[in-house]
Write a protein that holds these residues in place. Sequence first.
Motif, PDB file in Angstrom:
ATOM      1  N   ARG A  50       0.986  -1.162   0.100  1.00 32.44           N
ATOM      2  CA  ARG A  50      -0.093  -0.029   0.005  1.00 32.44           C
ATOM      3  C   ARG A  50       0.890   1.247  -0.055  1.00 32.44           C
ATOM      4  N   TYR A  51       1.931   0.953   0.354  1.00 32.50           N
ATOM      5  CA  TYR A  51       2.962   2.280   0.468  1.00 32.50           C
ATOM      6  C   TYR A  51       4.116   2.171  -0.207  1.00 32.50           C
ATOM      7  N   CYS A  89      -0.755   3.645  -4.681  1.00 31.51           N
ATOM      8  CA  CYS A  89       0.021   3.618  -3.710  1.00 31.51           C
ATOM      9  C   CYS A  89       0.096   4.928  -2.794  1.00 31.51           C
ATOM     10  N   SER A 115      -5.731   6.698   3.098  1.00 29.50           N
ATOM     11  CA  SER A 115      -5.800   5.193   2.733  1.00 29.50           C
ATOM     12  C   SER A 115      -7.085   4.982   1.969  1.00 29.50           C
ATOM     13  N   TYR A 119      -7.851   3.146  -1.676  1.00 30.46           N
ATOM     14  CA  TYR A 119      -8.832   2.159  -1.953  1.00 30.46           C
ATOM     15  C   TYR A 119      -9.795   2.448  -2.904  1.00 30.46           C
ATOM     16  N   ASP A 163      -8.004  -1.502   6.041  1.00 28.33           N
ATOM     17  CA  ASP A 163      -6.615  -1.788   6.588  1.00 28.33           C
ATOM     18  C   ASP A 163      -6.343  -2.750   7.342  1.00 28.33           C
ATOM     19  N   GLN A 166      -6.143  -5.796   5.154  1.00 27.01           N
ATOM     20  CA  GLN A 166      -5.093  -5.864   4.236  1.00 27.01           C
ATOM     21  C   GLN A 166      -3.930  -6.328   5.130  1.00 27.01           C
TER      22      GLN A 166
END
Length: 389
Positions: A50-51, A89, A115, A119, A163, A166
């Motif tokens: 994600r980052y 990202c 975040s 998504y 999150d 995930q």
Amino acid sequence: MRIERSNWEQRTLGEFFDLQMGKTPSRKDLSLWEDGDTPWVSISDMKESRYISDTKEHLPYQTIAECRIPIIPVGTVIMSFKLTIGKTCIVSKPLTTNEAIMAFYPKKGIEVNSSFLAYALSALKWKGNRAVKGVTINKKTISEKNFSLPPIGLQDNIAAELDAIQEVIDGYKDQIADLDALAQSIFLETFGDPISNPKGWKTELISKFGRIVTGNTPSRAISDYYNSQDIEWIKTDNIVKDLLTPTTAYEYLSFEGAKKGRIVKSGSILICCIAGSLQSIGRCCLTDRSLAFNQQINAIECDVNHIPLFVYCLIKASQQLLIDTASTGMKHILSKSDLSSICLPVPPLELQQQFANKIASIEQQKDLLRQQLADAEMLMAERMQYYFS
């Protein structure tokens, strides 16, 4: 069932965000790329995390200044919009991007959870124009796309839930990767590097491991070959890195279509021997069922003196040697004769079996984790559909 959206604000992305593309310095001037320390993101850098904080290539500050390439601050959401559309990202270190990636900056007065935004953007459906190299969209298309933004409190709650899911998904993936590393460690500790053979095991030609079979693609003109569910027909994309067995085939053949000698039994090693990418040469898997396969794959049916699970791990650990042996051109090719002529160390059968027993236990643990991973990914898909469909 869909979430209540009456209090979600409806606008276009261009009304919510300022959009900014990156740039690519000239490849002809190598000095623009030398001694860089600022990450420069291409789509291939945007993987499953994600980052994003690091990349394959970096730019020096002088190049960034001369070429007027925008530096993207921490917390900004970026999205790919050419060729591969919708990868997102969150920036966790100041960086730059190429022109196929868009950065989203909330306009004044717009509250956005990064975040949540990542998504939501990844869930958008796009209708792109067919470009030379694939489907693409442009800044205008993105700017005019309708978008729904809930109050910041609800954004926070949705992001926290997704999150958490995930995090579970990432945890399962990490555990699988750790087991892969454990298996590799056990192999190297037991047998040493198969290419340098530091333990001095006797070596054999791969042709001595058993029968080597090259796959085949039957004539498409004969429909009876393909209008059947007799036997799976495996292609190279069914051989997935670090997955022991091949994935389920997309096509099936009749037994006549598969032709004699192009079907292998359970316990055979399939090896990718023709590929566009050199790094795909030598990718392998171990069959857990009888199947057919195409001409880009060679298979080894091991004899009684070679334990299949050991041979699979041996080929996997020797991939660089297979890559070095392959011919290069429009396609990279490791022919049947090339594969047959490679020499690899073969320890005693008893030691092969002891090792295979350990790996089988690890694979059982991986199978359980993969099922748990699949369940978590299904939950993520369901929650994404609930919030963003």
